[in-house]
Enzyme design. Structure first.
Site: not given
Ligand code: RFL
Ligand code: PHB
Length: 397
Positions: A75, A203, A294, A298, A385
Site C-alpha cells: 500500500h 481511518y 493500535p 506500530k 506511519y
Molecule cells: P505476543 O504476540 O503477545 O507473543 C507473546 C507470546 O508469549 C506467549 N507466552 C508465554 N510463553 C511461555 N511461557 C509463558 N509464561 C508465556 N506467557 C505468554 C504467548 O502465548 C504469546 O504467544 O507478543 P510479541 O511477540 O511481542 O508481538 C507483539 C504483537 O503481537 C503486538 O504488538 C501486535 O499484535 C499489536 N497490534 C498491531 N501491531 C502492528 O504493528 N500493526 C497493527 O496493525 C496492529 N494491529 C495489534 C493490532 C494488536 C491488537 N490487539 C489484539 C491487541 C490490532 C489489534 C486488535
Molecule cells: C489491521 O489490519 O488489523 C490494522 C490496520 C491498521 C491499524 C491497526 C490494525 O492501525
C-alpha cells in the site's frame, strides 16, 4: 527435573520470539523457544496486519519472506475521513517512496513456525509453570513443564518475548519504571468474508466514534469500531456492528459491502512502557516491554525492531566478547519505542471520540484539516506511519 542447555532461552513464540530465534540461527547462535499455548492457538490468533518497510526488510534478511512477497499487499497511501469527507494521504510520495505491506501477523507467525520446524530446531508448545532464575548472576535458567515432565533450561541469556501478560517482566517488575496511559475506550474488531470495499485503509473520525476499514486479502476484510473498553461482545450482534460501520465509514457515492463475520473481539487501548528493558542477563522484547494503542499500527513493528537490535547485540557479544551492544540494548530500543508511543497516542487522540466536549471535537477537526491540507502536516503522519528508517546501529535516527 531434566536439565537442558542452550545459548539463548526464548520465552514466547509470538513474532518477537520467533523472529529472534531465526535471526540468532542465521548468526550461528543456538536457542530454544518455549510457548505456553498450542501451535493451533498461536496460528489462529488474529492480530496486527500492517508491516513497515523496515519490518519487511528484516524478514527478508532473516530469510522468511517468500510468502509475504507473494501474498502481502503493498500500500502506498491511506485515507483519513472526517466531516463526511474522505481524504487521501499519499504515504510513499511523502516519505521517499517508502510503503507498507498488509500481511497478517498470523501469517508472519505461521511462516516463522514452519521455517523453524523445517530446520528441526527446538520450539516447544504447551509448556506450563514457566519461571526464570539466575539472570542477576552469570547462570540464568528457565524452568518449565512440558508433556508432564519438569525441565530446567540453562542458558547464557534469557529473552523475555512473552507478551504483555507474560512472566518475564513480572519477575523483574520491582526493578523497572513503568509508564502507563489508559484510554477508557477500545476497539471491537471483526474479520469478515467479504472483499474489502476500499483498496487502501480508511481511518474515520466520526461523531459516534472511530472506525477503521482494513483488510487481510482480496477476499477478507478487517474492520474495527470504537467501543467502551469494558463493553461486552454479547452487546454487539452482527447487525449492530454493520450498522455502526455503515454510519461511521459512510460517505456519499461509496458503499461498504457486508459479509459473514468470521471472528470478533474487543481489545482495550493503552500505552505502556517498562524501563529499562534489560535486568542482568534477562532481556525484554516486544509487548513484554511495551504496548501502543493500535491506531498507529506500530505494535508488531516495534516487536520486530527490538529483536533486530537484540540479535545484533548478542551476535556482537558472541563474536567479539564485547558487551557494548548488550549494554546499549535498552537505550537503543527505547528511543524508537517512545517515538512510536508519541505517534500512536497522537493518532489515537486525533481520531477517536475522546469526550463529549464540542471544544475537543473542534480541535480534532482542525488538526485533521491541517494534516490533510498541509504537505508538512501530511509528511509528519506519513514518515511515522511507514516507519522511520532503521539506522545501521538499528537505533532510530
Ligand atoms: P505476543 O504476540 O503477545 O507473543 C507473546 C507470546 O508469549 C506467549 N507466552 C508465554 N510463553 C511461555 N511461557 C509463558 N509464561 C508465556 N506467557 C505468554 C504467548 O502465548 C504469546 O504467544 O507478543 P510479541 O511477540 O511481542 O508481538 C507483539 C504483537 O503481537 C503486538 O504488538 C501486535 O499484535 C499489536 N497490534 C498491531 N501491531 C502492528 O504493528 N500493526 C497493527 O496493525 C496492529 N494491529 C495489534 C493490532 C494488536 C491488537 N490487539 C489484539 C491487541 C490490532 C489489534 C486488535
Ligand atoms: C489491521 O489490519 O488489523 C490494522 C490496520 C491498521 C491499524 C491497526 C490494525 O492501525
Amino acid at each position: 527435573m531434566r536439565s537442558l542447555r542452550t545459548q539463548v532461552a526464548i520465552v514466547g513464540a509470538g513474532p518477537a520470539g520467533l523472529t529472534l530465534a531465526r535471526l540468532l540461527h542465521n548468526s550461528g547462535i543456538e536457542s530454544v523457544v518455549i510457548e505456553s499455548r498450542s501451535r493451533e492457538y498461536v496460528e489462529a490468533r488474529i492480530r496486527a496486519g500492517v508491516l513497515e518497510q523496515g519490518s519487511v526488510d528484516l524478514l527478508d534478511a532473516a530469510g522468511v519472506s517468500a510468502r509475504l512477497h507473494r501474498e502481502g499487499i503493498v500500500h502506498h497511501g491511506i485515507h483519513l475521513q472526517f466531516d463526511g469527507e474522505r481524504h487521501h494521504v499519499p504515504l510513499s510520495q511523502l516519505s521517499d517512496g517508502r510503503a507498507i505491506v498488509v500481511y497478517g501477523q498470523t501469517e508472519v507467525v505461521k511462516d516463522l513456525i514452519a521455517d523453524r520446524q523445517q530446520a528441526g530446531l527446538p520450539l516447544l508448545f504447551e509448556v506450563s509453570d514457566t519461571a526464570v532464575q539466575g539472570f542477576q548472576d552469570e547462570h540464568p535458567s528457565v524452568s518449565f513443564t512440558h508433556a508432564g515432565e519438569r525441565f530446567q533450561l540453562h542458558c547464557d541469556v534469557i529473552a523475555g518475548c512473552d507478551g504483555f501478560h507474560g512472566i518475564c517482566r513480572a519477575a523483574v517488575e520491582s526493578r523497572l519504571s513503568l509508564f502507563t496511559r489508559e484510554y477508557g475506550y477500545g476497539w471491537l474488531g471483526i474479520l469478515a468474508a467479504v472483499a474489502p470495499s476500499s483498496e487502501e485503509l480508511v481511518y474515520s473520525n466520526h461523531q459516534r466514534g472511530f472506525a477503521l476499514l482494513s483488510l487481510r486479502s482480496p477476499e477478507i476484510s478487517r474492520l474495527y469500531v470504537q467501543c467502551d473498553a469494558a463493553d461486552d461482545i454479547a452487546n454487539w450482534p452482527d447487525s449492530r456492528i454493520w450498522e455502526e460501520l455503515q454510519i461511521r465509514l459512510g460517505v456519499d457515492g461509496w458503499e461498504l459491502a457486508e459479509g459473514p463475520i468470521l471472528e470478533k473481539g474487543i481489545t482495550g487501548m493503552r500505552c505502556f512502557v517498562a524501563e529499562p528493558m534489560r535486568v542482568g542477563r534477562l532481556f525484554l522484547a516486544g509487548d513484554a516491554a511495551h504496548i501502543v494503542p493500535p491506531t498507529g499500527a506500530k505494535g508488531l513493528n516495534l516487536a520486530l525492531a527490538d529483536v533486530a537490535v537484540l540479535a545484533d547485540a548478542l551476535t556482537h557479544w558472541y563474536s567479539t566478547g564485547s558487551q557494548s551492544g548488550i549494554e546499549h540494548y535498552s537505550e537503543d530500543c527505547l528511543r524508537r519505542i517512545w517515538r512510536a508511543e508519541h505517534f500512536s497516542n497522537w493518532m489515537t487522540s486525533m481520531l477517536h471520540r475522546v469526550d463529549d466536549q464540542p471544544f475537543s471535537r473542534r480541535l480534532q477537526l482542525s488538526e485533521l484539516r491541517y494534516v490533510t491540507s498541509s504537505e508538512a502536516g501530511a509528511r509528519v503522519l506519513a514518515e511515522n506511519y511507514v516507519g522511520l528508517p532503521w539506522a545501521s546501529s538499528r537505533a532510530p535516527v
